[in-house]
Design an enzyme around this catalytic site. Sequence first.
Site, PDB file in Angstrom:
ATOM      1  N   ARG A   1      -5.258  -1.926   8.586  1.00  0.00           N
ATOM      2  CA  ARG A   1      -6.480  -2.681   8.312  1.00  0.00           C
ATOM      3  C   ARG A   1      -6.167  -3.766   7.300  1.00  0.00           C
ATOM      4  O   ARG A   1      -5.131  -3.740   6.632  1.00  0.00           O
ATOM      5  CB  ARG A   1      -7.610  -1.767   7.828  1.00  0.00           C
ATOM      6  CG  ARG A   1      -7.246  -0.909   6.634  1.00  0.00           C
ATOM      7  CD  ARG A   1      -8.421  -0.050   6.172  1.00  0.00           C
ATOM      8  NE  ARG A   1      -7.981   0.896   5.172  1.00  0.00           N
ATOM      9  CZ  ARG A   1      -7.646   2.172   5.430  1.00  0.00           C
ATOM     10  NH1 ARG A   1      -7.740   2.645   6.653  1.00  0.00           N
ATOM     11  NH2 ARG A   1      -7.224   2.960   4.463  1.00  0.00           N
ATOM     12  N   ILE A   2      -7.104  -4.711   7.167  1.00  0.00           N
ATOM     13  CA  ILE A   2      -6.858  -5.884   6.316  1.00  0.00           C
ATOM     14  C   ILE A   2      -7.383  -5.675   4.894  1.00  0.00           C
ATOM     15  O   ILE A   2      -6.930  -6.326   3.958  1.00  0.00           O
ATOM     16  CB  ILE A   2      -7.425  -7.159   7.000  1.00  0.00           C
ATOM     17  CG1 ILE A   2      -6.911  -8.440   6.356  1.00  0.00           C
ATOM     18  CG2 ILE A   2      -8.940  -7.153   7.053  1.00  0.00           C
ATOM     19  CD1 ILE A   2      -7.111  -9.686   7.208  1.00  0.00           C
TER      20      ILE A   2
ATOM     21  N   SER B   1      -7.395  -5.117  -5.649  1.00  0.00           N
ATOM     22  CA  SER B   1      -8.502  -5.705  -4.885  1.00  0.00           C
ATOM     23  C   SER B   1      -9.809  -5.574  -5.656  1.00  0.00           C
ATOM     24  O   SER B   1      -9.938  -4.722  -6.544  1.00  0.00           O
ATOM     25  CB  SER B   1      -8.631  -5.021  -3.521  1.00  0.00           C
ATOM     26  OG  SER B   1      -9.340  -3.803  -3.638  1.00  0.00           O
TER      27      SER B   1
ATOM     28  N   LEU C   1      10.662 -20.461  -4.842  1.00  0.00           N
ATOM     29  CA  LEU C   1       9.653 -19.586  -4.244  1.00  0.00           C
ATOM     30  C   LEU C   1       8.314 -19.694  -4.989  1.00  0.00           C
ATOM     31  O   LEU C   1       8.283 -19.709  -6.216  1.00  0.00           O
ATOM     32  CB  LEU C   1      10.143 -18.130  -4.327  1.00  0.00           C
ATOM     33  CG  LEU C   1       9.152 -17.057  -3.869  1.00  0.00           C
ATOM     34  CD1 LEU C   1       8.990 -17.068  -2.354  1.00  0.00           C
ATOM     35  CD2 LEU C   1       9.605 -15.664  -4.325  1.00  0.00           C
TER      36      LEU C   1
ATOM     37  N   ASP D   1       0.830  -1.214   0.000  1.00  0.00           N
ATOM     38  CA  ASP D   1       0.000   0.000   0.000  1.00  0.00           C
ATOM     39  C   ASP D   1       0.866   1.267   0.000  1.00  0.00           C
ATOM     40  O   ASP D   1       1.994   1.261   0.496  1.00  0.00           O
ATOM     41  CB  ASP D   1      -0.917  -0.029   1.240  1.00  0.00           C
ATOM     42  CG  ASP D   1      -2.080   0.938   1.096  1.00  0.00           C
ATOM     43  OD1 ASP D   1      -2.355   1.393  -0.030  1.00  0.00           O
ATOM     44  OD2 ASP D   1      -2.718   1.234   2.129  1.00  0.00           O
ATOM     45  N   GLY D   2       0.301   2.333  -0.533  1.00  0.00           N
ATOM     46  CA  GLY D   2       0.948   3.652  -0.447  1.00  0.00           C
ATOM     47  C   GLY D   2       1.607   4.125  -1.725  1.00  0.00           C
ATOM     48  O   GLY D   2       2.295   5.149  -1.717  1.00  0.00           O
ATOM     49  N   ASN D   3       1.382   3.422  -2.844  1.00  0.00           N
ATOM     50  CA  ASN D   3       1.989   3.869  -4.115  1.00  0.00           C
ATOM     51  C   ASN D   3       1.523   5.273  -4.489  1.00  0.00           C
ATOM     52  O   ASN D   3       2.319   6.109  -4.920  1.00  0.00           O
ATOM     53  CB  ASN D   3       1.579   2.931  -5.265  1.00  0.00           C
ATOM     54  CG  ASN D   3       2.185   1.553  -5.141  1.00  0.00           C
ATOM     55  OD1 ASN D   3       3.073   1.333  -4.324  1.00  0.00           O
ATOM     56  ND2 ASN D   3       1.699   0.619  -5.942  1.00  0.00           N
TER      57      ASN D   3
ATOM     58  N   HIS E   1       2.691   3.529  -8.959  1.00  0.00           N
ATOM     59  CA  HIS E   1       2.482   2.107  -9.267  1.00  0.00           C
ATOM     60  C   HIS E   1       3.688   1.529 -10.018  1.00  0.00           C
ATOM     61  O   HIS E   1       4.060   0.377  -9.810  1.00  0.00           O
ATOM     62  CB  HIS E   1       1.194   1.917 -10.070  1.00  0.00           C
ATOM     63  CG  HIS E   1      -0.039   2.323  -9.318  1.00  0.00           C
ATOM     64  ND1 HIS E   1      -0.271   1.909  -8.019  1.00  0.00           N
ATOM     65  CD2 HIS E   1      -1.090   3.112  -9.652  1.00  0.00           C
ATOM     66  CE1 HIS E   1      -1.425   2.422  -7.605  1.00  0.00           C
ATOM     67  NE2 HIS E   1      -1.941   3.164  -8.565  1.00  0.00           N
TER      68      HIS E   1
ATOM     69  N   ARG F   1       0.243   7.715  -2.574  1.00  0.00           N
ATOM     70  CA  ARG F   1       0.765   8.770  -1.685  1.00  0.00           C
ATOM     71  C   ARG F   1       2.256   9.010  -1.911  1.00  0.00           C
ATOM     72  O   ARG F   1       2.737  10.120  -1.806  1.00  0.00           O
ATOM     73  CB  ARG F   1       0.474   8.408  -0.211  1.00  0.00           C
ATOM     74  CG  ARG F   1      -0.944   8.792   0.208  1.00  0.00           C
ATOM     75  CD  ARG F   1      -1.333   8.123   1.484  1.00  0.00           C
ATOM     76  NE  ARG F   1      -1.574   6.691   1.264  1.00  0.00           N
ATOM     77  CZ  ARG F   1      -1.650   5.796   2.228  1.00  0.00           C
ATOM     78  NH1 ARG F   1      -1.493   6.166   3.477  1.00  0.00           N
ATOM     79  NH2 ARG F   1      -1.909   4.533   1.942  1.00  0.00           N
TER      80      ARG F   1
END
Length: 253
Positions: A202-203, A73, A139, A28-30, A45, A32
């Site tokens: 938060r989720i 999402s 992985l 999260d936070g791209n 992004h 901002r």
Amino acid sequence: MSIDPAIVAEPVQRSPLRVPQHLGVIMDGNGRWATARGKRRTEGHVEGVKSLRKMVELCITYGVGHLTVFSFSSENWSRPREEVSFIFNLLRRFVASDLQRLIRNNVQVRIIGSRDGLEPSLVRLIEDVEAKTAGNTGLVLVVAFNYGGKAEIAEATRRIAREVAAGRLSADDIDETTIEAALYTAGLPDPDLIIRTSGEQRISNFLLWQAAYAEFVFVDEHWPDFDEASFVRVLETFSQRDRRYGGIGTEQS
Ligand code: IPE
Ligand code: IPE
Ligand code: MG
């Protein structure tokens, strides 16, 4: 000049880092990150993809078995249309530019989320990257794209209900294993640790079922700024957690 051994500092004894078997990341936070630099959100992004690339390398280096990243999402459709299509194109570009490198690094790619409503060419691309990396044994990179935890549980429920309606499954036999097998994440271990960047705590509909006993670490950095030092700090925090699973834990037993 000889060095007096008495004044040579002892290296700090650190307890070994505990590395999660399955790490989840809410990247999260791209937006901002970009806005704070006078750039367009989309540039955030682009930087976010660079951070993802580094994260994959870190997971390989540190021996993380599974990495699940939240990249779009089911609620992100509410963003401006241009931003949504930019993110979709970024996924295509990531696959095109990184597929060979992922194969070389023995990474197995799995993409979870709803495929309903995605363009057929994108669905083919997703299937292609999964097929080309399916035999890899390193992985496991799980990309949650067009993913929502509630939608996933609803889809699993529909799948199970159809089995019951067809007489192949009795309602009384439905247990946690039945539900797990019907989720997008069937066959994957639950995440041990979930990191969310950018200070939000938060989720946001990520891995709702699977996160039942995950440890959460929230960090203030925006996703494009998340680097190896941030990663090590998170692992140190995780290493200090006493995971009790409803029991009394290791400290009191
Ligand atoms: C995360 O960054 C990437 C996506 C949700 C696609 P954001 O785009 O949510 O960035 P902020 O939270 O608005 O800063
Ligand atoms: C969660 O971030 C989704 C992804 C990182 C892809 P959001 O930015 O969409 O979450 P909210 O809206 O702040 O809860
Ligand atoms: Mg956000």
